[in-house]
Design an enzyme around this catalytic site. Structure first.
Site, PDB file in Angstrom:
ATOM      1  N   GLU A 184      -0.491  -3.497  11.257  1.00 19.08           N
ATOM      2  CA  GLU A 184      -0.332  -4.704  10.442  1.00 19.08           C
ATOM      3  C   GLU A 184       0.596  -5.705  11.136  1.00 19.08           C
ATOM      4  O   GLU A 184       1.662  -5.323  11.635  1.00 19.08           O
ATOM      5  CB  GLU A 184       0.246  -4.354   9.067  1.00 19.08           C
ATOM      6  CG  GLU A 184       0.200  -5.545   8.119  1.00 19.08           C
ATOM      7  CD  GLU A 184       0.748  -5.215   6.732  1.00 19.08           C
ATOM      8  OE1 GLU A 184       0.228  -5.769   5.757  1.00 19.08           O
ATOM      9  OE2 GLU A 184       1.693  -4.411   6.643  1.00 19.08           O
ATOM     10  N   GLY A 318      10.470  -1.646   8.554  1.00 21.95           N
ATOM     11  CA  GLY A 318      11.053  -0.573   7.756  1.00 21.95           C
ATOM     12  C   GLY A 318      10.087   0.540   7.475  1.00 21.95           C
ATOM     13  O   GLY A 318      10.406   1.719   7.603  1.00 21.95           O
ATOM     14  N   ALA A 319       8.858   0.165   7.078  1.00 20.27           N
ATOM     15  CA  ALA A 319       7.841   1.159   6.736  1.00 20.27           C
ATOM     16  C   ALA A 319       6.484   0.464   6.714  1.00 20.27           C
ATOM     17  O   ALA A 319       6.400  -0.764   6.724  1.00 20.27           O
ATOM     18  CB  ALA A 319       8.138   1.800   5.382  1.00 20.27           C
ATOM     19  N   MET A 320       5.418   1.271   6.677  1.00 20.98           N
ATOM     20  CA  MET A 320       4.058   0.724   6.699  1.00 20.98           C
ATOM     21  C   MET A 320       3.147   1.584   5.845  1.00 20.98           C
ATOM     22  O   MET A 320       3.178   2.805   5.904  1.00 20.98           O
ATOM     23  CB  MET A 320       3.554   0.656   8.148  1.00 20.98           C
ATOM     24  CG  MET A 320       2.127   0.182   8.289  1.00 20.98           C
ATOM     25  SD  MET A 320       1.897  -1.477   7.614  1.00 20.98           S
ATOM     26  CE  MET A 320       0.155  -1.397   7.167  1.00 20.98           C
ATOM     27  N   ASN A 322      -0.083   2.420   5.714  1.00 20.05           N
ATOM     28  CA  ASN A 322      -1.381   2.955   6.135  1.00 20.05           C
ATOM     29  C   ASN A 322      -1.910   3.939   5.088  1.00 20.05           C
ATOM     30  O   ASN A 322      -1.203   4.847   4.652  1.00 20.05           O
ATOM     31  CB  ASN A 322      -1.236   3.691   7.472  1.00 20.05           C
ATOM     32  CG  ASN A 322      -0.372   2.965   8.461  1.00 20.05           C
ATOM     33  OD1 ASN A 322      -0.643   1.847   8.854  1.00 20.05           O
ATOM     34  ND2 ASN A 322       0.718   3.610   8.864  1.00 20.05           N
ATOM     35  N   HIS A 354       7.792   1.499  -2.684  1.00 19.90           N
ATOM     36  CA  HIS A 354       7.092   0.311  -2.191  1.00 19.90           C
ATOM     37  C   HIS A 354       5.800   0.695  -1.477  1.00 19.90           C
ATOM     38  O   HIS A 354       4.724   0.143  -1.756  1.00 19.90           O
ATOM     39  CB  HIS A 354       8.035  -0.441  -1.246  1.00 19.90           C
ATOM     40  CG  HIS A 354       7.500  -1.741  -0.745  1.00 19.90           C
ATOM     41  ND1 HIS A 354       7.905  -2.964  -1.235  1.00 19.90           N
ATOM     42  CD2 HIS A 354       6.591  -2.035   0.232  1.00 19.90           C
ATOM     43  CE1 HIS A 354       7.279  -3.934  -0.605  1.00 19.90           C
ATOM     44  NE2 HIS A 354       6.477  -3.393   0.300  1.00 19.90           N
ATOM     45  N   GLU A 355       5.884   1.639  -0.548  1.00 21.61           N
ATOM     46  CA  GLU A 355       4.704   2.004   0.239  1.00 21.61           C
ATOM     47  C   GLU A 355       3.650   2.714  -0.607  1.00 21.61           C
ATOM     48  O   GLU A 355       2.444   2.524  -0.386  1.00 21.61           O
ATOM     49  CB  GLU A 355       5.111   2.880   1.424  1.00 21.61           C
ATOM     50  CG  GLU A 355       6.149   2.253   2.348  1.00 21.61           C
ATOM     51  CD  GLU A 355       5.808   0.830   2.759  1.00 21.61           C
ATOM     52  OE1 GLU A 355       4.628   0.541   3.018  1.00 21.61           O
ATOM     53  OE2 GLU A 355       6.728  -0.006   2.818  1.00 21.61           O
ATOM     54  N   HIS A 358       1.647   0.275  -2.572  1.00 21.11           N
ATOM     55  CA  HIS A 358       0.633  -0.355  -1.721  1.00 21.11           C
ATOM     56  C   HIS A 358      -0.687   0.421  -1.703  1.00 21.11           C
ATOM     57  O   HIS A 358      -1.734  -0.158  -1.385  1.00 21.11           O
ATOM     58  CB  HIS A 358       1.133  -0.447  -0.283  1.00 21.11           C
ATOM     59  CG  HIS A 358       1.887  -1.698   0.025  1.00 21.11           C
ATOM     60  ND1 HIS A 358       1.439  -2.953  -0.319  1.00 21.11           N
ATOM     61  CD2 HIS A 358       3.069  -1.892   0.680  1.00 21.11           C
ATOM     62  CE1 HIS A 358       2.308  -3.864   0.098  1.00 21.11           C
ATOM     63  NE2 HIS A 358       3.308  -3.244   0.696  1.00 21.11           N
ATOM     64  N   GLU A 377       2.562  -7.750  -0.941  1.00 20.56           N
ATOM     65  CA  GLU A 377       3.989  -7.481  -0.811  1.00 20.56           C
ATOM     66  C   GLU A 377       4.790  -7.829  -2.063  1.00 20.56           C
ATOM     67  O   GLU A 377       5.746  -7.133  -2.402  1.00 20.56           O
ATOM     68  CB  GLU A 377       4.551  -8.223   0.408  1.00 20.56           C
ATOM     69  CG  GLU A 377       3.910  -7.818   1.733  1.00 20.56           C
ATOM     70  CD  GLU A 377       4.103  -6.341   2.060  1.00 20.56           C
ATOM     71  OE1 GLU A 377       4.910  -5.675   1.390  1.00 20.56           O
ATOM     72  OE2 GLU A 377       3.431  -5.851   2.982  1.00 20.56           O
TER      73      GLU A 377
END
Length: 894
Positions: A184, A318-320, A322, A354-355, A358, A377
């Site tokens: 991303e 920070g994080a993703m 996927n 948060h992740e 998503h 976001e």
């Protein structure tokens, strides 16, 4: 995705706070537009058949078969990508993305009546747009399935984007290599040729070739492993659900894992290096709890059989999110029970929340284009607070939400801000969208809407949105349309949480308004920048409400909780009559007699925050004390910028410590208490020690001596460790000892604290060495450099070093950190935005204007220039008033 700004524990953010006026500015138009006005040329000099940055829409990807073989010794990889496509109109040209890949062969397969035929494709490359064109010998037939087959090779990236190299050191000192992905927003094209835009959703079948000593993981569970040669295995993973390219992920490593099952049978696993897997228990329990919460809240089962969370040693953001394989910085996922602080626990909880949010907002339903990134976001940021307030009530996250809104209001107040939904085109502009406006303002306007509609009506709307658009892409209006209409009166009828106006309701009350659709209201908050200044005046039984704006008006929802009254207004002013006023609108408890009587010299805007400091100092909550640091930095930051401001910058240190001395003295040097109490303790002791409050300094020195004498093996209370290190680092021997412990520590929390302390040294030679060493990226990883540069940039001794380093190394910086990235933004702002003199402003303008296409039009550049200008205007207006006020306070406090 979580941007890098969350990396520091909350307590350390105290020292990094710089200006109330730092804010993110309007996204610039494409600096590549010139290439769109000329006929593009492929890399071989022939005409390239497509001139736009966005891909054509008439070729539709359906399914990808990916085969990846990475060599972790040579740091290269080979791949074959097969993409099933269909055409919606006849064409002999297929345009897709590829970046830094060497394509060796491309063919087109089509199925005839009796056999599958393959035809060679001519390949043209256009690096400026990161595109390739595949030219077929004859036009594709509409509706007929075709398969593109592309063989290619590449190098593992060194820059934490795409398919990249990561390393770690074992406790025995051995350096090991792994390969991970971060796609991303536009880096999937660095790992395999693809249609790398979020609207081109498809299914993916992934195969990874690896050595037996390694482990491969991807979005979906492993189906089988087959031996393809001696010492070479091929892992086959299950086919993914339909998703965007930026959500594809795979990792080749020697990680270890721990796992648990959710109530619905989803396997949740944490992956990390072997020496740190014992730090994964908290994240695992948190992930299971939150995934179960989201399945219940959204009323949509998590659609995959597993959810992995991987701690990557090298990770820029920070994080993703996927899908099925979320990735994190180690410091954002791993919790060391002995060395991690309360703020570390809060940060891990919020980031995991948060992740996982998503997985629904962003993955299941995805914005159509990056201009609406906030749909991903903003919702994920908002859901952090919704979920954690229920799953982890002891963290009391609701206490911190309003602060996030105030943060982004400071940013959004500048003329150079931008709407939540903003047009973007090229990759650099897209990367700039990952800012506080997309995250925090997005979350705050959603909270505003929920408060107005009611929690249940809001929840029903987002569930409808998710159900309707599952595995699809959306725009702003799709969300608002799913929310139906607002119920502004008690006479409204409700069905499944939605509202319709009762035609028989009375219109006598001034509070009752015609029903307003959500889209009309929310467009005023997402399609225009800034926010209104609302003035409320009470005269008798009349309440006058006015919004002041030079250009725009907003549809503003108003709620009086005591009387459960709701209305909205979209004009410049509104007057309503209120009965039983004292019951409906409580008078403010902060009246003039609460304010200090000393030192009142008639300050207007400059004085109010300083007066309020006297009241806030009686609080004992972290979120109430935090604003004090803002008042301090508003004044003292100008000394850090080299301005000659004398006592105006010297006295606030003693003044603030004097105000807080009772609170500071009452703090225990332990890890006892609630999360809020522990975070308050960490913040206050750090402030006191950095500002040389002697009782704090002496206590910290004693702790540091004991810790050093024990060779760093003494267990310090985690919440006071930062204050201890901040004092110990001021001694050259202490600084050297901390750096040696940094090299050997296996605790990312401890390393973060040491890193911060090293950056607040008052030794210029040490700071210069730290800049150069961290920029090499060997012992101190390159992902840490933006924070180190920013910390030194806010150091009264180090700011000239940081600013000079940025200028001298700009070309290298934009090779390591991409234009538009949050890392580059952080560095630009961290080294310049505290300046407050006209000479500095001209210096900044001159440097950045000289960069031209290498960064002169970046949003962060425009942001910092405007911020410095605002700093200058603030100083011109308030400096003398502040000086007089502080002198008065100084005399009375002595």
């Amino acid at each position: 995705m979580i941007s890098l700004s969350i990396k520091w524990p909350l307590a350390t953010m105290l020292f990094l706070l710089s200006s109330l006026l730092i804010l993110l500015t309007v996204s610039t138009r494409s600096w590549c537009q010139s290439s769109d006005t000329m006929s593009p040329k492929a890399s071989n000099g022939t005409p390239f058949p497509w001139e736009k940055m966005r891909l054509p829409e008439h070729i539709i990807p359906v399914h990808y078969d990916l085969l990846i073989h990475a060599n972790l010794t040579t740091l290269t990889f080979e791949g074959t990508t097969e993409i099933e496509i269909t055409a919606s109109q006849p064409t002999s040209t297929i345009i897709l993305h590829s970046h830094r890949l060497q394509i060796s062969k491309a063919t087109l397969k089509k199925r005839g009546r009796e056999r599958l035929s393959a035809e060679p494709l001519t390949v043209l490359e256009y690096p400026a747009h990161e595109q390739i064109a595949l030219l077929a010998p004859e036009p594709l037939v509409v509706g007929l399935p075709y398969v593109i087959v592309i063989d290619y090779a590449g190098h593992l990236s060194e820059h934490l984007q795409g398919f990249y190299k990561s390393t770690y050191r074992t406790k025995e000192g051995e350096v090991r290599v792994l390969a991970s992905t971060h796609f991303e927003p536009t880096a999937a094209r660095m790992a395999f040729p693809c249609f790398d835009e979020p609207a081109f959703k498809a299914n993916f079948s992934v195969k990874i070739r690896r050595e037996p000593r390694h482990l491969a993981i991807s979005n979906m569970p492993l189906v089988k492993s087959v031996t393809v040669a001696e010492g070479l295995l091929e892992d086959h993973f299950a086919v993914t659900v339909k998703m965007s390219t930026y959500l594809v992920a795979f990792i080749i490593s020697d990680f270890k894992s721990i796992s648990k099952m959710t109530k619905s049978g989803v396997k949740v696993s944490i992956y990390a290096v072997a020496d740190k897997i014992h730090q994964a228990d908290y994240a695992l329990d948190t992930a299971v709890t939150l995934l179960e919460f989201y399945e219940d809240y959204f009323r949509i089962p998590y659609p995959l059989p597993k959810q992995d969370l991987a701690a990557i040693p090298d990770f820029e953001s920070g994080a993703m999110e996927n899908w099925g394989l979320t990735t994190y910085r180690e410091s954002i996922l791993l919790f060391d029970a002995e060395k991690s602080s309360a703020s570390d626990k809060l940060g891990i909880t919020m980031t995991v929340s948060h992740e996982l949010a998503h997985q629904w907002f962003g993955n299941l339903v995805t914005m159509e284009w990056w201009n609406d990134l906030w749909l991903n976001e903003g919702f994920a940021k908002f859901m952090e607070f919704v979920s954690v307030s229920v799953t982890h009530p002891e963290l009391k996250v609701e206490d911190y939400f309003l602060g996030k809104c105030f943060d982004v209001m400071e940013l959004d107040a500048l003329n150079s801000s931008h709407p939540v939904s903003t047009a973007v085109e090229n990759p650099a502009q897209i990367r700039e969208m990952f800012d506080e406006v997309s995250y925090k303002k997005g979350a705050c306007i959603l909270n505003m809407l929920r408060d107005y509609l009611s929690a249940e009506a809001f929840k029903s709307g987002i569930v409808r949105y998710l159900q309707k658009y599952s595995y699809k892409n959306t725009r702003n209006e799709d969300l608002w349309n799913s929310m139906a209409s607002i119920c502004p009166t008690d006479d409204s009828q409700s069905m499944e949480g939605f509202c319709s106006r009762d035609p028989h309701s009375s219109s006598a009350s001034h509070w009752r308004q015609e029903g307003l659709d959500v889209k009309t209201m929310m467009n005023t908050w997402t399609l225009q920048k800034g926010f209104p200044l609302i003035t409320v005046t009470v005269r008798g039984r009349n309440v006058h409400v006015r919004q002041d704006s030079e250009r725009n008006t907003w549809v503003v929802p108003l709620v009086t909780p005591a009387c459960a009254m709701k209305l909205f207004f979209q004009t410049l002013a509104l007057t309503v009559e209120v009965f039983r006023l004292n019951l409906c609108i409580p008078r403010s408890r902060l009246t003039r007699h609460h304010l200090p009587k000393r030192g009142n010299v008639g300050l207007n805007l400059g004085s109010s925050p300083l007066f309020l400091v006297f009241q806030i100092t009686h609080e004992d909550k972290y979120h109430m004390i935090s604003p004090i640091s803002r008042v301090y930095w508003l004044i003292s930051k100008h000394k850090a910028a080299g301005d000659s401001t004398g006592d105006v910058c010297d006295f606030p240190q003693a003044f603030l410590i004097r105000l807080l001395s009772d609170l500071i003295d009452n703090q225990t040097w332990t890890d006892e208490g609630s999360v809020s109490q522990r975070m308050l303790r960490s913040q206050l002791l750090l402030l006191a020690c950095v500002r040389k409050y002697q009782p704090c300094v002496q206590r910290a020195e004693a702790y540091f001596r004991e810790w050093k004498d024990a060779d760093g093996n003494l267990s310090l209370p985690s919440d006071v460790t930062l204050a201890v290190f901040a004092v110990g680092v001021q001694d050259p021997e202490g600084w050297d000892f901390l750096y040696r412990k940094y090299q050997s520590s296996l605790s990312t929390s401890e390393k973060n604290k040491i890193e911060f302390a090293l950056g607040i040294s008052q030794d210029k030679d040490k700071l210069q060495w730290l800049l150069e060493k961290s920029f090499k990226g060997d012992v101190i990883k390159i992902q840490e450099f933006p924070h180190i540069l920013g910390a030194i940039g806010r150091n009264p001794v180090g700011y000239p070093l940081a600013w000079q380093f940025l200028r001298e190394n700009w070309d290298k910086l934009i090779q390591k950190f991409e234009l538009g990235s949050s890392s580059l933004t952080y560095m630009v702002i961290g080294t310049t935005s505290q300046f407050s003199t006209r000479a500095r402003l001209e210096e900044v303008k001159e440097f950045f204007s000289s960069l031209k296409e290498k960064g002169s039009q970046l949003r962060c550049v425009q942001q910092t220039i405007e911020t410095i200008g605002e700093n200058i205007r603030w100083m011109d207006k308030n400096f003398e008033k502040i000086r007089v006020w502080l002198q008065s306070e100084k005399l009375e406090l002595l």
